[in-house]
Design an enzyme around this catalytic site. Sequence first.
Site, PDB file in Angstrom:
ATOM      1  N   HIS A 117      40.303  37.733  32.222  1.00  0.00           N
ATOM      2  CA  HIS A 117      41.423  37.096  32.368  1.00  0.00           C
ATOM      3  C   HIS A 117      41.769  36.746  30.758  1.00  0.00           C
ATOM      4  CE1 HIS A 117      43.523  37.991  36.109  1.00  0.00           C
ATOM      5  NE2 HIS A 117      42.324  37.594  36.826  1.00  0.00           N
ATOM      6  N   HIS A 124      35.365  38.918  36.301  1.00  0.00           N
ATOM      7  CA  HIS A 124      36.680  38.963  36.564  1.00  0.00           C
ATOM      8  C   HIS A 124      37.458  37.929  36.085  1.00  0.00           C
ATOM      9  CE1 HIS A 124      40.148  39.929  39.508  1.00  0.00           C
ATOM     10  NE2 HIS A 124      40.351  38.771  39.032  1.00  0.00           N
ATOM     11  N   GLU A 125      37.191  36.622  36.197  1.00  0.00           N
ATOM     12  CA  GLU A 125      37.936  35.572  35.529  1.00  0.00           C
ATOM     13  C   GLU A 125      37.859  35.555  34.233  1.00  0.00           C
ATOM     14  OE1 GLU A 125      39.955  34.157  37.578  1.00  0.00           O
ATOM     15  OE2 GLU A 125      38.934  34.896  39.529  1.00  0.00           O
TER      16      GLU A 125
HETATM   17 NI    NI Z   1      42.340  37.741  38.881  1.00  0.00          NI
END
Ligand code: NI
Length: 187
Positions: A148, A144-145
């Site tokens: 980004h 998820h990170e």
């Molecule tokens: Ni996020």
Amino acid sequence: MAILPIARMGQPVLRLRAEEVPDPTAPEIETLVADMIETMRAVNGAGIAAPQVFVSKRVVIFTVPPSRSTGDEFDQPQGLTAIVNPVIEPLTEETDVGWEGCLSVPGMRGIVPRIKKLRYRGVSPEGEAIDRIATGWHARVVQHEFDHLDGILYPQRMTDLGLLGFVEELEAVARGTPEASILAAED
Ligand code: NI
């Protein structure tokens, strides 16, 4: 240290590929990481990436809270990890689905498929090499990170947008089940 404003979905910075950091030990990165930690704690988050505070650099911080760890060998609770220029190597093609939220998509949760097992590498702001294997929620937060940094938000990874919802509604539906606490947990 400073609490930084958080970019929400719709801000162009969240769609950019963030830049490599030439010197992970540079003082400006140390300051950025300190500010990201303060910002994440202020909003009770479990992870945040630099583009979410309007800095398009490949820097991420995250934790694996004990409440999220599955207890698997590679999914142990992790204290605060700060990682610069991270890379992921999938160790399986198998995926798992789980709820995710994001500080840039406040008030919502969605069911997201993620690779079950991976290796990730990068450098800490102290200049130390980080090289870990992750499964379970540990693998999920890392994917998820790191997404980004490539301009990707979790709804873009969803295969069924019907499983995206407002946390208040999802929680009300799940009340009294173990899922309720997962939905209520940190982003
Ligand atoms: Ni996020």
